[in-house]
Design an enzyme around this catalytic site. Structure first.
Site, PDB file in Angstrom:
ATOM      1  N   GLY A  79      -9.065 -28.406  22.856  1.00  0.00           N
ATOM      2  CA  GLY A  79      -7.990 -29.400  22.728  1.00  0.00           C
ATOM      3  C   GLY A  79      -7.932 -30.319  23.943  1.00  0.00           C
ATOM      4  N   SER A  99       6.867 -25.506  25.681  1.00  0.00           N
ATOM      5  CA  SER A  99       6.997 -26.899  25.256  1.00  0.00           C
ATOM      6  C   SER A  99       8.430 -27.399  25.324  1.00  0.00           C
ATOM      7  CB  SER A  99       6.510 -26.988  23.802  1.00  0.00           C
ATOM      8  OG  SER A  99       6.984 -28.168  23.198  1.00  0.00           O
ATOM      9  N   LEU A 116      -6.496 -16.003  18.171  1.00  0.00           N
ATOM     10  CA  LEU A 116      -5.216 -15.460  18.651  1.00  0.00           C
ATOM     11  C   LEU A 116      -4.598 -14.453  17.680  1.00  0.00           C
ATOM     12  CD1 LEU A 116      -3.113 -18.271  20.376  1.00  0.00           C
ATOM     13  CD2 LEU A 116      -4.725 -16.678  21.371  1.00  0.00           C
ATOM     14  N   LYS A 165       7.447 -21.432  19.687  1.00  0.00           N
ATOM     15  CA  LYS A 165       7.253 -21.611  21.136  1.00  0.00           C
ATOM     16  C   LYS A 165       8.313 -20.856  21.941  1.00  0.00           C
ATOM     17  CE  LYS A 165       3.553 -24.124  21.971  1.00  0.00           C
ATOM     18  NZ  LYS A 165       2.458 -23.641  22.835  1.00  0.00           N
ATOM     19  N   GLU A 176       9.645 -29.118  23.156  1.00  0.00           N
ATOM     20  CA  GLU A 176      10.140 -29.031  21.783  1.00  0.00           C
ATOM     21  C   GLU A 176      11.146 -27.877  21.644  1.00  0.00           C
ATOM     22  OE1 GLU A 176       9.483 -31.243  19.376  1.00  0.00           O
ATOM     23  OE2 GLU A 176      10.204 -30.156  17.610  1.00  0.00           O
ATOM     24  N   TYR A 222       7.700 -24.866  14.651  1.00  0.00           N
ATOM     25  CA  TYR A 222       6.874 -24.897  15.863  1.00  0.00           C
ATOM     26  C   TYR A 222       7.721 -24.575  17.097  1.00  0.00           C
ATOM     27  CZ  TYR A 222       4.406 -26.961  19.847  1.00  0.00           C
ATOM     28  OH  TYR A 222       3.832 -27.163  21.071  1.00  0.00           O
TER      29      TYR A 222
HETATM   30  N1  GDD Z   1       3.251 -37.873  14.720  1.00  0.00           N
HETATM   31  C1  GDD Z   1       4.057 -38.893  14.345  1.00  0.00           C
HETATM   32  N2  GDD Z   1       3.631 -39.778  13.371  1.00  0.00           N
HETATM   33  N3  GDD Z   1       5.250 -39.004  14.942  1.00  0.00           N
HETATM   34  C2  GDD Z   1       6.039 -40.044  14.565  1.00  0.00           C
HETATM   35  C3  GDD Z   1       5.658 -40.983  13.602  1.00  0.00           C
HETATM   36  C4  GDD Z   1       4.395 -40.825  12.969  1.00  0.00           C
HETATM   37  O1  GDD Z   1       3.992 -41.605  12.107  1.00  0.00           O
HETATM   38  N4  GDD Z   1       6.662 -41.896  13.468  1.00  0.00           N
HETATM   39  C5  GDD Z   1       7.618 -41.537  14.324  1.00  0.00           C
HETATM   40  N5  GDD Z   1       7.263 -40.407  14.985  1.00  0.00           N
HETATM   41  C6  GDD Z   1       8.078 -39.686  15.971  1.00  0.00           C
HETATM   42  C7  GDD Z   1       8.304 -38.223  15.604  1.00  0.00           C
HETATM   43  O2  GDD Z   1       9.330 -38.122  14.611  1.00  0.00           O
HETATM   44  C8  GDD Z   1       8.706 -37.671  16.968  1.00  0.00           C
HETATM   45  O3  GDD Z   1      10.085 -37.895  17.193  1.00  0.00           O
HETATM   46  C9  GDD Z   1       7.908 -38.518  17.961  1.00  0.00           C
HETATM   47  O4  GDD Z   1       7.401 -39.628  17.223  1.00  0.00           O
HETATM   48  C10 GDD Z   1       6.764 -37.798  18.652  1.00  0.00           C
HETATM   49  O5  GDD Z   1       5.970 -37.176  17.679  1.00  0.00           O
HETATM   50  P1  GDD Z   1       4.560 -36.496  18.075  1.00  0.00           P
HETATM   51  O6  GDD Z   1       3.719 -37.452  18.810  1.00  0.00           O
HETATM   52  O7  GDD Z   1       4.005 -35.907  16.827  1.00  0.00           O
HETATM   53  O8  GDD Z   1       4.941 -35.384  19.154  1.00  0.00           O
HETATM   54  P2  GDD Z   1       6.099 -34.270  19.184  1.00  0.00           P
HETATM   55  O9  GDD Z   1       7.117 -34.706  20.187  1.00  0.00           O
HETATM   56  O10 GDD Z   1       6.580 -33.935  17.837  1.00  0.00           O
HETATM   57  O11 GDD Z   1       5.322 -32.983  19.720  1.00  0.00           O
HETATM   58  C11 GDD Z   1       4.403 -33.075  20.804  1.00  0.00           C
HETATM   59  O12 GDD Z   1       5.065 -32.812  22.019  1.00  0.00           O
HETATM   60  C12 GDD Z   1       5.543 -31.484  22.186  1.00  0.00           C
HETATM   61  C13 GDD Z   1       6.213 -31.407  23.554  1.00  0.00           C
HETATM   62  O13 GDD Z   1       7.543 -31.809  23.415  1.00  0.00           O
HETATM   63  C14 GDD Z   1       3.277 -32.085  20.537  1.00  0.00           C
HETATM   64  O14 GDD Z   1       2.242 -32.282  21.478  1.00  0.00           O
HETATM   65  C15 GDD Z   1       3.750 -30.663  20.655  1.00  0.00           C
HETATM   66  O15 GDD Z   1       2.642 -29.773  20.504  1.00  0.00           O
HETATM   67  C16 GDD Z   1       4.378 -30.502  22.048  1.00  0.00           C
HETATM   68  O16 GDD Z   1       4.817 -29.188  22.243  1.00  0.00           O
END
Ligand code: GDD
Length: 324
Positions: free
Chosen positions: A11, A127, A57, A155, A129, A151
């Site tokens: 990753g 995280s 895992l 965590k 999250e 998720y």
């Molecule tokens: N993926 C995605 N796709 N997210 C979107 C979109 C879309 O089209 N549109 C809006 N978002 C918003 C999501 O609703 C969320 O609020 C934000 O963008 C970030 O989404 P992600 O990039 O998918 O990351 P995450 O915050 O849910 O999770 C990531 O960060 C965590 C740490 O806080 C991941 O890397 C997790 O594994 C990590 O633990």
């Protein structure tokens, strides 16, 4: 020569961490799951110094074998089902891997230490999250956890299990509560990379827009290369502990779009962004912003790359990829 075992080595974080540890003179072992996993061949090309071990895992025996084979000084448990949106569709699998997998890894390490008397330091990738529906702004190590996704719940299990092994068995087990961290190596399903790849394609006239979900969510985004250094620093401390790793600044998806489109000279992106409910989540984490003062004071860690530099770096990288 110190030895380190990284789970999730294929990753984004695993690759940056492997590079950091290799530069520091470690012998680096990486756990890779599955038969004919294409990521394994890719890793062998880009990171030939990583000694690849097979394991999963969910399979405690495979973890015990991997640990007893490489006899690590340090274990970095980065492997997880990590895409939050996916975790609603696959809640059982996410709980087993992202939560139960931590317990298996801790047990494998404990078994090895009991058998050989060799100390092993353990890092768990927790995280932001876990803060979910945030109970305090900014979030720090003591903030009450209120996860909003399967998720996040998984965590939390891994986080407390790590603390429990530290308290029950005196293990040097640390948990890094990392806020969102991105890079040109980020998977295309995460919002920063989804945007940077789309903006690059729009710039090259290969597509004319992109669809997104909630544009108002706010995240504390940092650069993954900076964050793996914090992981290493945690394991160099005399005592294990938990640390928030963040920039202390938060930005919305709209801010992300502003910077990404600005990199290609577009100031009004409204015509190019469609809202699509399929990208919305059953429960959203609206706001994340971390207080990493403990890490800054105790570890001497600071993030180097700003949000704006990070997003521009990703867009420029994706444009260069298309040109190649
Ligand atoms: N993926 C995605 N796709 N997210 C979107 C979109 C879309 O089209 N549109 C809006 N978002 C918003 C999501 O609703 C969320 O609020 C934000 O963008 C970030 O989404 P992600 O990039 O998918 O990351 P995450 O915050 O849910 O999770 C990531 O960060 C965590 C740490 O806080 C991941 O890397 C997790 O594994 C990590 O633990």
């Amino acid at each position: 020569m110190k030895r380190a075992l990284i789970t999730g080595v294929t990753g984004q974080d695993g690759m940056y961490l492997a590079e950091l540890l290799n530069d520091k003179g470690y012998e680096v072992f990486g756990l890779v799951q599955g038969q004919n996993n294409p990521k394994k061949d890719l890793l062998a090309q880009t990171h030939p110094y990583v000694k690849i071990l097979s394991g999963n895992l969910l399979d405690l025996v495979s973890l015990i074998r991997a640990v007893s084979f490489c006899r690590p000084d340090e274990v970095y448990n980065l492997a997880a089902v990590s895409f939050v949106a996916y975790s609603w569709e696959n809640a059982r699998l996410t709980s087993d891997v992202t939560g139960g997998g931590v317990l298996n890894m801790l047990e494998a390490v404990r078994f090895h230490m009991d058998k050989t008397g060799e100390p092993v330091k353990f890092y768990q990738a927790s995280s932001s999250e876990m803060f979910g529906k945030v109970q305090e702004v900014p979030q720090r190590e003591s903030t009450l956890l209120w996860p909003r996704s399967p998720y996040g719940v998984a965590k939390v299990f891994g986080h407390y299990m790590t603390i429990n092994y530290r308290e029950s068995y005196g293990m040097h087990a640390s948990s890094g509560i990392l806020f969102n961290h991105e890079s040109p190596r980020r998977g295309p399903e995460f919002v920063t990379r989804k945007v940077s790849m789309a903006v690059a394609r729009i710039h090259k006239n290969l597509q004319n827009g992109l669809s997104l979900g909630n544009l108002d969510a706010k995240r504390d985004w940092g650069f993954a290369g900076d964050y793996v250094e914090a992981m290493w620093l945690m394991l160099q401390q005399p005592e294990a502990d938990d640390y928030v790793i963040s920039t202390g600044q938060t930005h919305s998806i709209r801010d992300l779009l502003d910077v990404a489109f600005d990199e290609i000279g577009v100031t009004d992106w409204n015509q190019m962004v469609r809202l699509d409910d399929q990208f919305k989540r059953p429960a959203e984490v609206d706001l994340l912003i971390g207080d990493s003062s403990k890490a800054r004071e105790v570890l001497g860690w600071t993030p180097k790359v700003t949000f704006e530099e990070l997003i521009r770096m990703m867009v420029r990288h994706d444009i260069a990829e298309l040109e190649r």
